[in-house]
Design a protein around this motif. Structure first.
Motif, short mmCIF file in Angstrom:
data_model
loop_
_atom_site.label_atom_id
_atom_site.label_comp_id
_atom_site.label_asym_id
_atom_site.label_seq_id
_atom_site.Cartn_x
_atom_site.Cartn_y
_atom_site.Cartn_z
N ASP A 1 55.55 18.42 24.71
CA ASP A 1 56.97 19.18 24.48
C ASP A 1 57.83 18.08 24.77
O ASP A 1 57.99 17.36 25.90
N PRO A 2 59.17 18.07 23.92
CA PRO A 2 60.07 17.04 24.23
C PRO A 2 60.98 17.09 25.47
O PRO A 2 61.34 16.38 25.89
N SER A 3 60.90 18.66 25.99
CA SER A 3 61.64 18.95 27.06
C SER A 3 60.80 18.31 28.40
O SER A 3 61.35 18.56 29.49
N VAL A 4 59.46 17.96 28.29
CA VAL A 4 59.07 17.39 29.54
C VAL A 4 58.82 15.79 29.46
O VAL A 4 58.30 15.32 30.28
N LEU A 5 59.39 15.06 28.46
CA LEU A 5 59.13 13.77 28.30
C LEU A 5 60.42 13.14 28.86
O LEU A 5 61.69 13.73 28.64
N ALA B 1 66.06 3.27 44.34
CA ALA B 1 64.92 4.33 44.14
C ALA B 1 64.56 4.48 42.76
O ALA B 1 65.39 4.02 41.76
N PHE B 2 63.50 5.25 42.51
CA PHE B 2 63.24 5.40 40.99
C PHE B 2 63.85 6.95 40.70
O PHE B 2 63.69 7.70 41.06
N TYR B 3 64.72 6.54 39.30
CA TYR B 3 65.27 7.71 38.75
C TYR B 3 64.58 8.13 37.62
O TYR B 3 64.09 7.31 36.71
N VAL B 4 64.85 9.53 37.17
CA VAL B 4 64.40 9.84 35.81
C VAL B 4 65.41 10.94 35.19
O VAL B 4 65.75 11.75 36.22
N LEU B 5 65.71 10.59 34.11
CA LEU B 5 66.59 11.49 33.31
C LEU B 5 65.96 12.28 32.45
O LEU B 5 65.21 11.89 31.74
N THR B 6 65.86 13.79 32.78
CA THR B 6 65.33 14.72 31.82
C THR B 6 66.18 15.43 30.95
O THR B 6 67.17 15.40 30.90
N PRO B 7 65.22 16.01 29.89
CA PRO B 7 66.29 16.72 28.79
C PRO B 7 66.74 17.81 29.17
O PRO B 7 67.62 18.29 28.58
N ALA B 8 66.29 18.26 30.37
CA ALA B 8 66.90 19.53 30.79
C ALA B 8 68.34 19.22 31.42
O ALA B 8 69.14 20.30 31.86
N GLY B 9 68.70 17.96 31.59
CA GLY B 9 69.96 17.62 32.10
C GLY B 9 70.05 17.29 33.57
O GLY B 9 71.07 17.07 34.09
N PHE B 10 68.97 16.90 34.13
CA PHE B 10 68.75 16.66 35.76
C PHE B 10 68.53 15.05 35.52
O PHE B 10 67.83 14.55 34.86
N GLU C 1 76.34 1.19 21.52
CA GLU C 1 75.69 1.95 20.60
C GLU C 1 74.31 1.55 20.95
O GLU C 1 73.75 0.43 20.75
N ARG C 2 73.42 2.48 20.92
CA ARG C 2 71.97 2.26 21.15
C ARG C 2 71.22 3.27 20.34
O ARG C 2 71.67 4.52 20.21
N SER C 3 69.98 2.88 19.80
CA SER C 3 68.87 3.99 19.21
C SER C 3 67.68 3.86 19.87
O SER C 3 67.43 3.32 20.76
N GLY C 4 67.06 4.77 19.64
CA GLY C 4 65.75 5.24 20.38
C GLY C 4 65.38 6.76 20.35
O GLY C 4 65.93 7.52 19.63
N PRO C 5 64.55 7.02 21.30
CA PRO C 5 64.20 8.61 21.37
C PRO C 5 65.28 9.36 21.96
O PRO C 5 65.06 10.57 22.22
#
Length: 352
Positions: free
Chosen positions: A202-206, A226-235, A338-342
């Motif tokens: 699901d796109p929300s878990v990527l 540290a290692f950071y992750v930006l999630t589609p949920a806004g976190f 400007e950047r493109s991608g997922p």
């Protein structure tokens, strides 16, 4: 069959050992039990004689130590407060008491010394008689054991030859032929990456963006990577390690839809950083201004501000552009990259 032969021969060997056991019980064990009674009686005599004397010596030594301590106390009283000395606390009298007590202690110690010498002498003779008795019991046992060994030696030899001639894979081949629950050796091991479950893709878990960032500590004012992750949920989650097996839960998180993103630093700046301010209302529009304007905005917003730093300006701008699409509002101080991608496919910008 070899197993029936083993059963019969081991039963015969067991009977022979049982016969030997009965012989040992009737001829040897009873003699050793008498020795045990004699040993207990000898130990009891030692405890009654030497043990009581040892207790008396301990008491006399404790009393001597107490009297010597009283003598030292009386001498100190005499030197410090001569008028406080009584007849019983006169150091001379105390010393006489100590001398008499030492005489009693020495007499008790000498009596214990003599008792120990006598006990040692008698114990040596008693130990010699014990050894002779055990040697006699062992000789009797060895005689009966030799008779039993002669009877079962041939039986062991037959069993050894039959077992040596047994093929090593005979039993396993027979078992595998009749068993249908064995695991096929050709079956590959499972890989967790190949496990499919609902909503796995699901796109929300990527993750929208994942990588290393530095965050400024609140009190030490130093940066920690540290290692950071930006999630589609806004976190924006901070993890101690990039390996999920070592760190599967974030140790720090920011909910970006309720935050304000500050402008990125200029390409010529020595430090490639940007700020994120926590907000409670989650509303705001796109503003253009300087870092000074952002500082005043942070002062008026009432939320805490967090500083993040990238390894390079390009890395920092990639993070900034992805975070910009999730924040309630953002401030810019220079031309946006400007950047493109997922990112565009996975995130809907929250710009008011």
């Amino acid at each position: 069959d070899i197993y029936y032969g083993i059963r019969d021969k081991t039963r015969a060997i067991a009977d022979q050992h049982a016969n030997l056991g009965r012989t040992v019980e009737g001829s040897i064990v009873q003699h050793l039990q008498k020795l045990r009674v004699e040993i207990k009686a000898h130990i009891k005599n030692i405890q009654n004689d030497t043990g009581k004397l040892a207790t008396s010596v301990a008491k006399e030594r404790a009393l001597s130590a107490k009297l010597v301590g009283d003598l030292a106390t009386n001498i100190a009283v005499l030197k410090n407060t001569p008028l406080g000395v009584t007849a019983r606390s006169d150091p001379y009298v105390s010393n006489q008491v100590v001398a008499r007590q030492l005489v009693r202690q020495v007499h008790t110690e000498n009596a214990l010394h003599k008792s120990l010498l006598l006990t040692q002498s008698s114990s040596a003779l008693f130990e010699a008689s014990l050894v002779q008795a055990v040697q006699s019991a062992w000789a009797t046992f060895e005689e009966w054991r030799a008779r039993t060994d002669s009877a079962i030696r041939d039986t062991w030899g037959v069993l050894s030859r039959e077992m040596a001639a047994l093929p090593t894979d005979r039993e396993w081949i027979a078992f595998a032929a009749r068993e249908d629950h064995l695991v096929d050796p050709e079956t590959p091991l499972r890989d967790p990456q190949h496990i499919q479950y609902p909503s796995k893709d699901d796109p929300s878990v990527l993750p929208v963006h994942a990588g290393l960032l530095e965050r400024k500590k609140r009190y030490t004012r130093s940066y920690r990577e540290a290692f950071y992750v930006l999630t589609p949920a806004g976190f924006l989650h901070e993890f101690a390690s990039s390996d999920p097996a070592l760190a599967d839960r974030p140790q720090f998180s920011l909910f970006l839809p309720l935050c304000t993103l500050g402008p990125p630093s200029a390409p010529s700046a020595k430090s490639h950083k940007f700020h994120i301010e926590e907000r409670k209302d989650g509303t705001g529009g796109v503003h253009t201004g300087s870092l000074r304007g952002l500082r005043s905005s942070l002062t008026g917003g009432g939320g805490r501000a967090w500083a993040f730093r990238g390894r390079s300006h390009e890395d920092m701008m990639e993070w900034w552009n992805d975070i910009r699409m999730l924040c309630a509002r953002y401030l810019v101080a220079s031309e946006q990259m400007e950047r493109s991608g997922p990112v565009a496919a996975a995130v809907v910008p929250l710009v008011i």
